[in-house]
Scaffold this motif. Structure first.
Motif, PDB file in Angstrom:
ATOM      1  N   GLN A  88      42.315  43.821  30.687  1.00 33.60           N
ATOM      2  CA  GLN A  88      41.418  43.762  31.843  1.00 33.60           C
ATOM      3  C   GLN A  88      39.994  43.415  31.419  1.00 33.60           C
ATOM      4  OE1 GLN A  88      42.936  43.523  34.428  1.00 33.60           O
ATOM      5  NE2 GLN A  88      44.068  45.299  35.152  1.00 33.60           N
ATOM      6  N   LEU A 100      37.762  41.730  34.616  1.00 33.03           N
ATOM      7  CA  LEU A 100      38.170  42.252  35.925  1.00 33.03           C
ATOM      8  C   LEU A 100      36.967  42.653  36.760  1.00 33.03           C
ATOM      9  CD1 LEU A 100      40.435  43.160  37.847  1.00 33.03           C
ATOM     10  CD2 LEU A 100      40.374  45.385  36.711  1.00 33.03           C
ATOM     11  N   HIS A 101      35.947  43.224  36.126  1.00 37.50           N
ATOM     12  CA  HIS A 101      34.782  43.702  36.875  1.00 37.50           C
ATOM     13  C   HIS A 101      34.094  42.572  37.644  1.00 37.50           C
ATOM     14  CE1 HIS A 101      32.918  42.062  33.225  1.00 37.50           C
ATOM     15  NE2 HIS A 101      31.814  41.951  33.926  1.00 37.50           N
ATOM     16  N   ARG A 148      35.701  39.818  38.713  1.00 41.16           N
ATOM     17  CA  ARG A 148      36.636  39.156  39.623  1.00 41.16           C
ATOM     18  C   ARG A 148      36.926  39.976  40.869  1.00 41.16           C
ATOM     19  NH1 ARG A 148      41.518  38.633  38.057  1.00 41.16           N
ATOM     20  NH2 ARG A 148      41.539  40.041  36.262  1.00 41.16           N
ATOM     21  N   ILE A 149      36.821  41.291  40.790  1.00 40.78           N
ATOM     22  CA  ILE A 149      37.123  42.142  41.947  1.00 40.78           C
ATOM     23  C   ILE A 149      36.129  41.875  43.074  1.00 40.78           C
ATOM     24  CG2 ILE A 149      37.003  44.514  42.781  1.00 40.78           C
ATOM     25  CD1 ILE A 149      38.467  45.444  40.407  1.00 40.78           C
ATOM     26  N   GLN A 192      37.353  44.341  48.597  1.00 43.73           N
ATOM     27  CA  GLN A 192      37.714  44.864  47.283  1.00 43.73           C
ATOM     28  C   GLN A 192      39.162  44.560  46.911  1.00 43.73           C
ATOM     29  OE1 GLN A 192      35.654  46.273  44.915  1.00 43.73           O
ATOM     30  NE2 GLN A 192      34.173  45.440  46.376  1.00 43.73           N
ATOM     31  N   THR A 234      40.363  41.623  46.964  1.00 42.34           N
ATOM     32  CA  THR A 234      40.415  40.263  46.444  1.00 42.34           C
ATOM     33  C   THR A 234      40.041  40.213  44.965  1.00 42.34           C
ATOM     34  OG1 THR A 234      38.106  39.666  46.921  1.00 42.34           O
ATOM     35  CG2 THR A 234      39.701  39.430  48.716  1.00 42.34           C
ATOM     36  N   ARG A 235      40.523  39.167  44.304  1.00 43.98           N
ATOM     37  CA  ARG A 235      40.139  38.818  42.935  1.00 43.98           C
ATOM     38  C   ARG A 235      39.779  37.332  42.943  1.00 43.98           C
ATOM     39  NH1 ARG A 235      41.128  43.526  43.118  1.00 43.98           N
ATOM     40  NH2 ARG A 235      42.510  44.778  41.823  1.00 43.98           N
ATOM     41  N   ASP A 236      38.926  36.926  42.038  1.00 42.89           N
ATOM     42  CA  ASP A 236      38.652  35.496  41.913  1.00 42.89           C
ATOM     43  C   ASP A 236      38.133  35.210  40.501  1.00 42.89           C
ATOM     44  OD1 ASP A 236      38.544  32.864  42.856  1.00 42.89           O
ATOM     45  OD2 ASP A 236      36.381  33.027  43.151  1.00 42.89           O
ATOM     46  N   TYR A 276      42.504  34.861  40.350  1.00 40.85           N
ATOM     47  CA  TYR A 276      43.669  35.679  40.016  1.00 40.85           C
ATOM     48  C   TYR A 276      44.246  35.144  38.703  1.00 40.85           C
ATOM     49  CZ  TYR A 276      43.644  37.974  44.552  1.00 40.85           C
ATOM     50  OH  TYR A 276      43.283  38.728  45.641  1.00 40.85           O
ATOM     51  N   GLY A 334      46.343  43.613  41.888  1.00 35.56           N
ATOM     52  CA  GLY A 334      45.510  44.802  41.907  1.00 35.56           C
ATOM     53  C   GLY A 334      46.295  46.069  42.183  1.00 35.56           C
ATOM     54  N   TYR A 357      43.335  30.642  41.213  1.00 33.13           N
ATOM     55  CA  TYR A 357      44.201  31.365  40.280  1.00 33.13           C
ATOM     56  C   TYR A 357      44.359  30.543  39.012  1.00 33.13           C
ATOM     57  CZ  TYR A 357      47.943  28.229  41.861  1.00 33.13           C
ATOM     58  OH  TYR A 357      48.699  27.121  42.165  1.00 33.13           O
TER      59      TYR A 357
END
Length: 357
Positions: free
Chosen positions: A148, A153-154, A156-157, A178, A180-182, A184, A216, A317
């Motif tokens: 992570q 990850l911090h 992308r969240i 929260q 979502t990720r970007d 993925y 997630g 992604y």
């Protein structure tokens, strides 16, 4: 008597008592491990603080760590954990978290090897605290924690462009964001450069556990190619997920290639139908849509989302290319790595240190 059925002679309620006692033993073991971990981290932090203070106030040089490692190993020959490297980690531990309350609160729930990962991989105190809290909350293994951090990850969240604020009331819009990720990171997939949407969807389902992890914590799989009969038409949702904490359906549409505004209308229709026909309005939060594509123009996405009638987000992604997969370890290397992980786990439970390499 020989041959007598043991089950026939146990008194009534015995099995219930046995299960209760077994549960007590399991709970006691967990508490014992946690207590031992708390004590270990407290000791390591205290040693690190003492070294740090002597170096800062008394002017002791760096060589004192090597001398202490030698003398502590001589004093406690039956214990591991007194290498120069581990003492340096203790010093860094005390420097990174000068407040002892960390040891008794968040830090006490992290194994020592997790702490060393945070010290090795992260320089910013706020990021260390964030990843420490996430590791505790979600029960990450050391390898997952490293993964992570490596994939940021911090950052992308909650980073996917969306129209949640204009379509959902606060604080529900913040909660939905929260999810979502970007981008993925689907690095558990094995896809060729010419894969289409159906191949991507099939690969995600073949490796479902990794897929849900990428989406997630808290995401549950509901269905793929979910048919929605609307009038004389049949609408087909690529993936339907459900977030078990927010109690919310998430409609996922997969696209190979760059974002097109036409995708927003299609996904918005799917979200509206799921929200109307699948969602239980008495207990479920509003349904949201997530469009995944391989690229996008930020301005085009912003205008498209502004005109959408449903709460949607657009994220990119990444997957591993065949060339990147060639750099991955082979089966023998993975087996050796897993063996090392098992050995590390045993040492952690015994309060041992990371072995010097």
């Amino acid at each position: 008597m020989p041959g007598q059925d043991v089950d026939a002679v146990v008194p009534e309620g015995y099995r219930e008592l046995l299960e209760e006692l077994k549960q007590k033993v399991r709970t006691s073991r967990v508490l014992a491990v946690r207590a031992a971990n708390t004590e270990l981290l407290g000791l390591y932090w205290s040693i690190g603080r003492d070294i740090l203070e002597r170096q800062e106030r008394a002017g002791w040089g760096a060589k004192i760590v090597e001398r202490l490692a030698h003398d502590l190993r001589a004093a406690f020959p039956d214990q591991r954990g007194w290498s120069r490297r581990n003492l340096q980690y203790m010093r860094a531990f005390a420097a990174a978290w000068p407040d002892p309350a960390f040891v008794h609160q968040l830090g006490a729930q992290l194994p020592w090897r997790h702490v060393t990962v945070l010290l090795d991989r992260l320089d910013e105190p706020a990021l260390r605290d964030w990843y420490a809290a996430e590791a505790v909350e979600h029960g990450w293994s050391r390898n997952v924690l490293e993964h992570q951090i490596m994939n940021r990850l911090h950052a992308r969240i909650g980073a996917a462009p969306s129209n949640f604020r204009s379509h959902l009331p606060a604080p529900d819009s913040e909660l939905a964001q929260q999810l979502t990720r970007d981008p993925y990171i689907f690095d558990h997939l094995d896809l060729t450069d010419r894969a289409n949407e159906r191949a991507l969807e099939q690969a995600l389902m073949d490796r479902l556990q990794g897929t849900l992890t990428a989406f997630g914590h808290g995401m549950a799989f509901v269905g793929r190619q979910v048919r929605l009969d609307v009038g004389d038409d049949v609408l087909v949702v690529d993936l339907l997920l459900f977030h078990v904490t927010q109690l919310r359906y998430v409609v996922v549409e997969l696209k190979i290639g760059r974002f097109s505004p036409a995708y927003v209308g299609q996904l918005g229709t799917y979200v509206a139908v799921v929200d109307d026909r699948v969602r239980d309005h008495t207990i479920h939060a509003p349904t949201v849509g997530l469009l995944l594509c391989t690229g996008r123009d930020e301005q085009v996405v912003r205008y498209a989302l502004a005109s959408a009638s449903a709460p949607l987000a657009v994220a990119t992604y990444d997957t591993l290319t065949p060339e990147q997969r060639q750099d991955l370890p082979d089966l023998e290397q993975l087996t050796a790595a897993l063996t090392d992980v098992l050995a590390d786990t045993s040492r952690e439970l015994a309060g041992d240190e990371p072995i010097d390499t």
